[in-house]
Design a protein around this motif. Structure first.
Motif, PDB file in Angstrom:
ATOM      1  N   MET B   1     -10.227  -3.419  -9.935  1.00 28.86           N
ATOM      2  CA  MET B   1      -8.900  -2.934 -10.321  1.00 28.86           C
ATOM      3  C   MET B   1      -7.961  -2.962  -9.115  1.00 28.86           C
ATOM      4  O   MET B   1      -8.379  -2.749  -7.993  1.00 28.86           O
ATOM      5  N   THR B   2      -6.692  -3.201  -9.389  1.00 28.23           N
ATOM      6  CA  THR B   2      -5.702  -3.094  -8.330  1.00 28.23           C
ATOM      7  C   THR B   2      -5.288  -1.627  -8.217  1.00 28.23           C
ATOM      8  O   THR B   2      -5.486  -0.834  -9.137  1.00 28.23           O
ATOM      9  N   ASN B   3      -4.706  -1.292  -7.087  1.00 30.73           N
ATOM     10  CA  ASN B   3      -4.355   0.111  -6.849  1.00 30.73           C
ATOM     11  C   ASN B   3      -2.864   0.342  -7.015  1.00 30.73           C
ATOM     12  O   ASN B   3      -2.071  -0.424  -6.461  1.00 30.73           O
ATOM     13  N   PRO B   4      -2.465   1.420  -7.747  1.00 32.05           N
ATOM     14  CA  PRO B   4      -1.042   1.795  -7.711  1.00 32.05           C
ATOM     15  C   PRO B   4      -0.686   2.124  -6.270  1.00 32.05           C
ATOM     16  O   PRO B   4      -1.474   2.750  -5.558  1.00 32.05           O
ATOM     17  N   ILE B   5       0.478   1.718  -5.861  1.00 31.08           N
ATOM     18  CA  ILE B   5       0.843   1.874  -4.454  1.00 31.08           C
ATOM     19  C   ILE B   5       1.280   3.309  -4.180  1.00 31.08           C
ATOM     20  O   ILE B   5       1.956   3.939  -5.000  1.00 31.08           O
ATOM     21  N   ASP B   7       2.657   4.191  -1.051  1.00 32.02           N
ATOM     22  CA  ASP B   7       3.745   4.224  -0.052  1.00 32.02           C
ATOM     23  C   ASP B   7       4.715   3.064  -0.288  1.00 32.02           C
ATOM     24  O   ASP B   7       4.909   2.223   0.573  1.00 32.02           O
TER      25      ASP B   7
END
Lengths: 97, 303
Positions: B1-5, B7
């Motif tokens: 899964m990609t990560n919600p950012i 910063d």
């Protein structure tokens, strides 16, 4: 072999990190890719389908790694991009129907 | 899964949000132009810098649909003050959780005195495009962008030197040939800014048109000549408030705690701090008042 391309997204890339937002409403959180994930993202295209072999060869060339060692990881990552709505594999979409 | 950012930087957010907003409008069949922001740097009219707002102009008939669509997609109207609610009629500011930039949807652009639908159609017919965040985006063409930036610089608060500097930079960078001068003069006339920008256009080698006085032009000149200060804003609101004048005066002299929180987010939440902030406003207001009165007198006398 399954071929992939990016979903409709807006994305920026400063060379160290890629930040992506899916263009389809509603507004979701921006997604961050760094390291090998960013390299795989750059190996995809907006319009042209690319096979896992092509993507793997590109990433392996960039990272100077044996393609055989990374193809499974790349496939897993592409599937996760699809889950997040950031990439599509038309052959898999057909299989879903 | 990609990560919600976690910063998200303003530079990233701004570029992504510009592209996202325009994509949404396009998906709804709404014509939209990204005004100011990165389009100005694309045309070489100002240095590239990070915009904290996405300024998007839509046809006035599409304004409500566009705003409702963005609200349905996760954006919320920015809470504004009593005065801003009544004064800012040309746009709505939207914010979204996790996104540091605002989206300002404009139904018209101040200073273009022609009918807003006509102005939009003129700007749209001349539009240009460029790629932002890997998305094709539509922006005013270079000459239209000259007008937008000049209007923006003139109508902004004179206390912020950035706007005057941007206008000087604009005038230094724009070197028009004879055909472009004719084109720009016609564009200014078609959009109704030949009077509001007469000084700027004159600096660019375009003859001043005969003065065509109107209430809208007088209001524009009052704003510019008074420095677009809050005192001017209250003065303007008071003049057009009708039966609401007492409420305007009350809020001008004694802004609510909610308004103070918006105006001064760092103000301590104590009665003493609020009283102090109100008294300091009186001082600033009194100092700015003579300039507003003089500007009003000059405007009334047709300068």
């Amino acid at each position: 072999m399954t071929a992939w391309l990016r979903s409709p997204v807006a994305w920026v890339d400063d060379g160290d990190r890629v930040v992506i937002v899916c263009l389809r409403a509603p507004l979701g959180p921006a997604r961050l890719l760094t390291g090998s994930a960013a390299i795989i993202w750059r190996a995809l295209d907006d319009n042209e389908l690319r096979s896992v072999e092509t993507i793997t060869a590109t990433v392996a060339g960039d990272a100077d790694i044996d393609p055989e060692h990374i193809v499974d990881d790349i496939t897993t990552f592409l599937v996760s991009l699809r889950s997040d709505g950031l990439a599509v594999a038309p052959s898999m979409e057909e299989g879903d129907e | 899964m990609t990560n919600p950012i976690a910063d998200l930087r303003m530079s990233e957010a701004s570029e992504l949000a510009h592209a996202w907003v325009q994509w949404q409008c396009r998906a709804l069949g709404i014509r939209s132009l990204l005004i100011k922001g990165p389009g100005l740097a694309h045309h070489g009219l100002r240095e590239k810098r990070v915009s904290s707002d996405v300024d998007v102009l839509v046809h006035p008939a599409d304004f409500d649909v566009a705003v409702h669509a963005l609200e349905a997609a996760g954006w919320r109207r920015r809470v504004s003050t009593f005065a801003a609610d009544r004064y800012t009629l040309h746009s709505v500011a939207l914010t979204a959780p996790g996104w540091p930039c605002d989206v300002d949807v404009h139904r018209f652009y101040p200073g273009f005195l022609e009918d807003p639908a006509t102005v939009f159609d003129v700007l749209w017919d001349r539009r240009d495009s460029f790629t932002l965040a890997h998305v094709d985006c539509e922006i005013p063409d270079r000459l239209s962008a000259v007008l937008v930036l000049a209007l923006h610089s003139l109508r902004s608060r004179s206390s912020d030197p950035r706007h005057a500097s941007e206008l000087r930079t604009l005038l230094a960078r724009v070197d028009l040939d004879a055909d472009e001068r004719v084109d720009l003069a016609a564009l200014a006339a078609a959009t109704g800014c030949d009077q509001t920008l007469s000084d700027v256009l004159s600096s660019l080698g375009i003859p001043r048109p005969p003065l065509q006085d109107s209430p809208a032009l007088r209001e524009w000149r009052l704003r510019v000549d008074s420095g677009a200060t809050p005192t001017y804003m209250w003065f303007s609101l008071f003049r057009r408030a009708g039966h609401d004048r007492f409420a305007v005066l009350r809020h001008a002299l004694w802004p609510s705690a909610a308004d103070l929180r918006i105006m001064y987010p760092d103000l301590p939440a104590t009665p003493a701090a609020r009283v102090g902030a109100r008294v300091r406003r009186w001082g600033r207001g009194l100092r700015a008042f003579p300039r507003v009165v003089l500007a009003a007198r000059r405007t009334r006398n047709g300068r």
